[in-house]
Design a protein around this motif. Structure first.
Motif, PDB file in Angstrom:
ATOM      1  N   ASP A 117     -12.328 -33.503  56.038  1.00 15.42           N
ATOM      2  CA  ASP A 117     -11.966 -32.957  54.732  1.00 15.42           C
ATOM      3  C   ASP A 117     -12.967 -33.447  53.688  1.00 15.42           C
ATOM      4  OD1 ASP A 117     -10.743 -32.058  52.427  1.00 15.42           O
ATOM      5  OD2 ASP A 117      -9.129 -33.553  52.457  1.00 15.42           O
ATOM      6  N   SER A 118     -13.665 -32.522  53.059  1.00 13.16           N
ATOM      7  CA  SER A 118     -14.601 -32.895  51.993  1.00 13.16           C
ATOM      8  C   SER A 118     -13.919 -32.998  50.640  1.00 13.16           C
ATOM      9  CB  SER A 118     -15.727 -31.864  51.898  1.00 13.16           C
ATOM     10  OG  SER A 118     -15.239 -30.644  51.358  1.00 13.16           O
ATOM     11  N   ALA A 119     -12.742 -32.365  50.499  1.00 18.39           N
ATOM     12  CA  ALA A 119     -12.054 -32.261  49.208  1.00 18.39           C
ATOM     13  C   ALA A 119     -12.978 -31.675  48.135  1.00 18.39           C
ATOM     14  CB  ALA A 119     -11.505 -33.618  48.766  1.00 18.39           C
ATOM     15  N   ALA A 120     -13.988 -30.917  48.562  1.00 17.59           N
ATOM     16  CA  ALA A 120     -14.991 -30.309  47.673  1.00 17.59           C
ATOM     17  C   ALA A 120     -15.791 -31.352  46.908  1.00 17.59           C
ATOM     18  CB  ALA A 120     -14.342 -29.309  46.716  1.00 17.59           C
ATOM     19  N   LYS A 121     -15.945 -32.545  47.482  1.00 14.03           N
ATOM     20  CA  LYS A 121     -16.691 -33.628  46.841  1.00 14.03           C
ATOM     21  C   LYS A 121     -17.953 -33.924  47.639  1.00 14.03           C
ATOM     22  CE  LYS A 121     -12.490 -35.708  44.945  1.00 14.03           C
ATOM     23  NZ  LYS A 121     -11.593 -36.893  44.924  1.00 14.03           N
ATOM     24  N   PRO A 122     -19.119 -33.864  46.987  1.00 15.82           N
ATOM     25  CA  PRO A 122     -20.381 -34.055  47.709  1.00 15.82           C
ATOM     26  C   PRO A 122     -20.453 -35.370  48.485  1.00 15.82           C
ATOM     27  CG  PRO A 122     -20.817 -33.146  45.546  1.00 15.82           C
ATOM     28  CD  PRO A 122     -19.352 -33.471  45.581  1.00 15.82           C
ATOM     29  N   ASN A 123     -20.023 -36.478  47.892  1.00 20.91           N
ATOM     30  CA  ASN A 123     -20.110 -37.767  48.589  1.00 20.91           C
ATOM     31  C   ASN A 123     -19.274 -37.777  49.857  1.00 20.91           C
ATOM     32  OD1 ASN A 123     -21.869 -38.817  46.730  1.00 20.91           O
ATOM     33  ND2 ASN A 123     -20.333 -39.979  45.604  1.00 20.91           N
ATOM     34  N   ASN A 124     -18.079 -37.191  49.788  1.00 19.43           N
ATOM     35  CA  ASN A 124     -17.224 -37.114  50.977  1.00 19.43           C
ATOM     36  C   ASN A 124     -17.919 -36.347  52.093  1.00 19.43           C
ATOM     37  OD1 ASN A 124     -15.382 -38.277  49.264  1.00 19.43           O
ATOM     38  ND2 ASN A 124     -13.754 -36.782  49.606  1.00 19.43           N
ATOM     39  N   ALA A 125     -18.531 -35.223  51.725  1.00 16.52           N
ATOM     40  CA  ALA A 125     -19.183 -34.373  52.730  1.00 16.52           C
ATOM     41  C   ALA A 125     -20.348 -35.097  53.377  1.00 16.52           C
ATOM     42  CB  ALA A 125     -19.652 -33.073  52.083  1.00 16.52           C
ATOM     43  N   VAL A 126     -21.190 -35.721  52.576  1.00 16.80           N
ATOM     44  CA  VAL A 126     -22.366 -36.403  53.120  1.00 16.80           C
ATOM     45  C   VAL A 126     -21.951 -37.573  54.006  1.00 16.80           C
ATOM     46  CG1 VAL A 126     -24.363 -37.825  52.496  1.00 16.80           C
ATOM     47  CG2 VAL A 126     -23.916 -35.683  51.271  1.00 16.80           C
ATOM     48  N   GLN A 127     -20.978 -38.363  53.562  1.00 12.87           N
ATOM     49  CA  GLN A 127     -20.535 -39.508  54.363  1.00 12.87           C
ATOM     50  C   GLN A 127     -19.937 -39.064  55.693  1.00 12.87           C
ATOM     51  OE1 GLN A 127     -17.966 -41.738  51.750  1.00 12.87           O
ATOM     52  NE2 GLN A 127     -19.638 -42.245  50.347  1.00 12.87           N
ATOM     53  N   SER A 128     -19.166 -37.988  55.672  1.00  8.95           N
ATOM     54  CA  SER A 128     -18.579 -37.495  56.925  1.00  8.95           C
ATOM     55  C   SER A 128     -19.649 -36.969  57.866  1.00  8.95           C
ATOM     56  CB  SER A 128     -17.549 -36.396  56.629  1.00  8.95           C
ATOM     57  OG  SER A 128     -16.436 -36.924  55.944  1.00  8.95           O
ATOM     58  N   GLN A 129     -20.627 -36.258  57.332  1.00 13.89           N
ATOM     59  CA  GLN A 129     -21.703 -35.760  58.189  1.00 13.89           C
ATOM     60  C   GLN A 129     -22.517 -36.919  58.755  1.00 13.89           C
ATOM     61  OE1 GLN A 129     -21.808 -32.849  59.281  1.00 13.89           O
ATOM     62  NE2 GLN A 129     -20.949 -31.428  57.780  1.00 13.89           N
ATOM     63  N   GLN A 130     -22.704 -37.987  57.986  1.00 14.37           N
ATOM     64  CA  GLN A 130     -23.398 -39.155  58.522  1.00 14.37           C
ATOM     65  C   GLN A 130     -22.622 -39.758  59.690  1.00 14.37           C
ATOM     66  OE1 GLN A 130     -26.528 -40.811  57.185  1.00 14.37           O
ATOM     67  NE2 GLN A 130     -26.256 -41.306  59.348  1.00 14.37           N
ATOM     68  N   THR A 131     -21.303 -39.789  59.553  1.00 21.19           N
ATOM     69  CA  THR A 131     -20.467 -40.277  60.656  1.00 21.19           C
ATOM     70  C   THR A 131     -20.617 -39.388  61.883  1.00 21.19           C
ATOM     71  OG1 THR A 131     -18.861 -41.245  59.125  1.00 21.19           O
ATOM     72  CG2 THR A 131     -18.092 -40.786  61.363  1.00 21.19           C
ATOM     73  N   PHE A 132     -20.645 -38.079  61.678  1.00 25.94           N
ATOM     74  CA  PHE A 132     -20.806 -37.167  62.806  1.00 25.94           C
ATOM     75  C   PHE A 132     -22.164 -37.358  63.486  1.00 25.94           C
ATOM     76  CE2 PHE A 132     -17.945 -33.948  60.406  1.00 25.94           C
ATOM     77  CZ  PHE A 132     -16.808 -34.585  60.858  1.00 25.94           C
ATOM     78  N   ILE A 133     -23.192 -37.620  62.704  1.00 24.18           N
ATOM     79  CA  ILE A 133     -24.511 -37.893  63.285  1.00 24.18           C
ATOM     80  C   ILE A 133     -24.445 -39.158  64.133  1.00 24.18           C
ATOM     81  CG2 ILE A 133     -26.869 -38.608  62.739  1.00 24.18           C
ATOM     82  CD1 ILE A 133     -26.703 -36.752  60.281  1.00 24.18           C
ATOM     83  N   ASN A 134     -23.858 -40.192  63.577  1.00 23.22           N
ATOM     84  CA  ASN A 134     -23.790 -41.475  64.277  1.00 23.22           C
ATOM     85  C   ASN A 134     -22.923 -41.409  65.528  1.00 23.22           C
ATOM     86  OD1 ASN A 134     -25.373 -42.576  62.265  1.00 23.22           O
ATOM     87  ND2 ASN A 134     -23.666 -43.512  61.170  1.00 23.22           N
ATOM     88  N   ASP A 135     -21.768 -40.759  65.412  1.00 25.72           N
ATOM     89  CA  ASP A 135     -20.785 -40.786  66.489  1.00 25.72           C
ATOM     90  C   ASP A 135     -20.938 -39.648  67.491  1.00 25.72           C
ATOM     91  OD1 ASP A 135     -19.764 -42.965  65.215  1.00 25.72           O
ATOM     92  OD2 ASP A 135     -17.818 -42.092  64.735  1.00 25.72           O
ATOM     93  N   ASN A 136     -21.324 -38.486  67.013  1.00 18.28           N
ATOM     94  CA  ASN A 136     -21.301 -37.288  67.848  1.00 18.28           C
ATOM     95  C   ASN A 136     -22.669 -36.677  68.096  1.00 18.28           C
ATOM     96  OD1 ASN A 136     -18.725 -37.026  65.751  1.00 18.28           O
ATOM     97  ND2 ASN A 136     -18.168 -36.824  67.910  1.00 18.28           N
ATOM     98  N   LYS A 137     -23.686 -37.215  67.420  1.00 17.69           N
ATOM     99  CA  LYS A 137     -25.049 -36.695  67.555  1.00 17.69           C
ATOM    100  C   LYS A 137     -25.096 -35.191  67.306  1.00 17.69           C
ATOM    101  CE  LYS A 137     -26.030 -40.239  71.068  1.00 17.69           C
ATOM    102  NZ  LYS A 137     -24.647 -40.761  71.141  1.00 17.69           N
ATOM    103  N   ILE A 138     -24.424 -34.765  66.228  1.00 17.74           N
ATOM    104  CA  ILE A 138     -24.344 -33.333  65.924  1.00 17.74           C
ATOM    105  C   ILE A 138     -25.742 -32.730  65.826  1.00 17.74           C
ATOM    106  CG2 ILE A 138     -22.091 -33.400  64.797  1.00 17.74           C
ATOM    107  CD1 ILE A 138     -23.631 -33.425  62.086  1.00 17.74           C
ATOM    108  N   ILE A 139     -25.845 -31.481  66.256  1.00 20.06           N
ATOM    109  CA  ILE A 139     -27.127 -30.780  66.187  1.00 20.06           C
ATOM    110  C   ILE A 139     -27.170 -29.801  65.019  1.00 20.06           C
ATOM    111  CG2 ILE A 139     -27.577 -31.022  68.647  1.00 20.06           C
ATOM    112  CD1 ILE A 139     -26.726 -28.045  68.871  1.00 20.06           C
ATOM    113  N   ALA A 140     -26.023 -29.619  64.332  1.00 19.29           N
ATOM    114  CA  ALA A 140     -25.976 -28.762  63.146  1.00 19.29           C
ATOM    115  C   ALA A 140     -24.785 -29.179  62.299  1.00 19.29           C
ATOM    116  CB  ALA A 140     -25.873 -27.286  63.529  1.00 19.29           C
ATOM    117  N   MET A 141     -24.867 -28.852  61.006  1.00 14.71           N
ATOM    118  CA  MET A 141     -23.792 -29.108  60.057  1.00 14.71           C
ATOM    119  C   MET A 141     -23.366 -27.792  59.426  1.00 14.71           C
ATOM    120  SD  MET A 141     -25.360 -32.365  57.946  1.00 14.71           S
ATOM    121  CE  MET A 141     -26.493 -31.290  57.051  1.00 14.71           C
TER     122      MET A 141
END
Length: 451
Positions: A117-141
């Motif tokens: 959930d980003s709650a439409a807040k940029p910081n929330n979105a960026v932090q969550s995507q960083q977690t996905f990179i670290n944990d899931n090695k996402i190939i796209a956002m």
């Protein structure tokens, strides 16, 4: 915590980092510093390449608003993403018409979605995507809804070298001054909507009118208002008599509506979005401003008519990305509407359609490129090849990564004319997109590097 449909086998990236440097420090390390030095084939390690595509499943990280002013629209987007992932993995015929080289996955890999959930807040979105990179090695956002989120993720995607599939974002800046090599937008935006709805307003209401604007105070609101006002003043001789700027999440619009009531306006051009749009439309009626003043929605909000009721949207012109009755004109639109309605028990709004198309386009580009290596996928987008969509044949403009696609003009139907409970809008015009777009460099786009 973010939701993950699939548990990954073995140690996560977070676990490995924790062992070496501690969790807190690892969370914000650029992925380029923590990817393995080895690479697949002849390409060097880049972003999450190659580790993100070495298993049997590849992950896409979605940050959508599930709470806050844009939550209703965020949930609709998420449903479009989930249906697209399902269709990619099962080799659905609709998906294959857009991405013909997919076959029960992409390049032999299943696709999985991880969601926060980003709650439409940029910081929330960026932090969550960083977690996905670290944990899931996402190939796209993916994900946005708020253009402030989209702009933040543009910058993040470029830094981390992870593809970003923009969800809803109406700001000119998203593929303008804040564009990125790693970012792609398929939906309509302020400039195209203004140039599509402007002639309709001048034709139907004449020249020399006085308009009050209602503008949310961030990049989407300001750029849409500017584009609409520029068109109406230059081409229709309209005058902006007031511009009422409100913060995202406003509950009480009384002060803004009082100023509009005293402005001498004949029209209210309401640029608000999500819950803000619903409340401002309702309160304009309660204040007695409408229908004496005519309401215009230059960037249509999914579910607006459903939430405020057809009495408040009757006769209202709006510019939008997609409306479900386009199934009568476009076979892919009908296939999508039928599949979505069967799965979710309502006809899709344009947030879901946009999300589905972004995933289908991504699947096409990766499968055509024959690799997940980001620069090669980007260059596939940049070929500018024409492909089918829910709104006819479309293509990406390589200079700014904006899809060239039509804008749909709708007008609110009277309740007595609705053929079913979701028949809120008549499609009055489908305006070809290329003539609505600014020149590629007009809004300051400089895409940045591939590596």
């Amino acid at each position: 915590m973010p939701f993950n449909d699939d548990k990954r086998a073995g140690l996560s990236r977070r676990t490995l980092l924790h062992a070496g440097a501690g969790l807190a420090g690892s969370m914000m390390l650029p992925v380029s510093l923590i990817s393995p030095a080895s690479a697949a084939g002849d390409q060097p390690a880049l972003g999450t390449w190659p580790v993100g595509s070495q298993g049997d499943t590849v992950y896409i990280g979605a940050t959508v608003p599930r709470t806050g002013a844009y939550a209703v629209q965020g949930e609709d987007e998420l449903k479009g993403m989930q249906l697209a992932v399902e269709h990619i993995n099962e080799g659905n015929d609709l998906l294959k018409q857009i991405a013909p080289k997919t076959d029960k996955g992409v390049l032999g890999k299943k696709v999985a979605l991880v969601v926060a959930d980003s709650a439409a807040k940029p910081n929330n979105a960026v932090q969550s995507q960083q977690t996905f990179i670290n944990d899931n090695k996402i190939i796209a956002m993916t994900g946005s809804t708020s253009s402030a989120v989209a702009v933040a993720l543009n910058k993040f995607a470029q830094r981390e070298k992870i593809l970003y599939l923009v969800a809803i974002s109406g700001s000119n800046d998203t593929t303008g001054k804040d564009c990125a090599r790693y970012s792609f937008r398929q939906c309509v935006y302020g400039e195209t909507c203004a140039n599509a709805i402007g002639p309709v307003l001048v034709k139907n209401f004449g020249k020399g009118k006085k308009a009050a604007f209602m503008t949310p105070d961030y990049t989407y609101g300001h750029t849409v208002t500017k584009s609409v006002n520029d068109y109406l003043t230059s081409q229709g001789g309209w005058e902006m008599v007031t511009n009422q700027i409100s913060p995202l999440g406003t509950q009480d619009f009384s002060q803004y509506l009082t100023n509009i009531a005293n402005s001498g306006a004949e029209f209210i051009v309401n640029v608000n979005w999500g819950r803000d749009a619903v409340l401002s439309v309702q309160q304009a009626k309660q204040f007695g401003l409408t229908p004496t003043m005519k309401m215009v929605i230059p960037y249509q909000i999914p579910f607006l008519a459903k939430e405020v009721g057809p009495d408040l949207t009757e006769g209202v012109f709006a510019a939008t990305d997609f409306w479900w009755t386009m199934e009568d004109k476009y076979p892919l639109a009908k296939a999508f509407v039928d599949a979505f309605q069967k799965k979710y028990d309502y006809r899709p709004e344009w947030g879901a359609e946009n999300a589905y198309m972004q995933f289908a386009i991504w699947a096409r580009m990766v499968s055509e490129a024959g690799t997940f290596y980001p620069p090669d996928v980007i260059k596939q987008y940049e070929k500018g090849e024409t492909f089918p969509s829910m709104v006819g044949d479309v293509k990406f403009r390589p200079e700014d990564h904006q899809l060239i696609r039509p804008v749909v003009i709708v007008r609110g139907k009277a309740a007595k004319d609705m053929k079913n409970a979701e028949d809120f809008w008549d499609v009055v015009e489908i305006v070809p997109g290329e003539g609505l777009m600014q020149k590629p460099d007009a809004f300051g786009c400089q895409l940045g590097d591939y590596t």
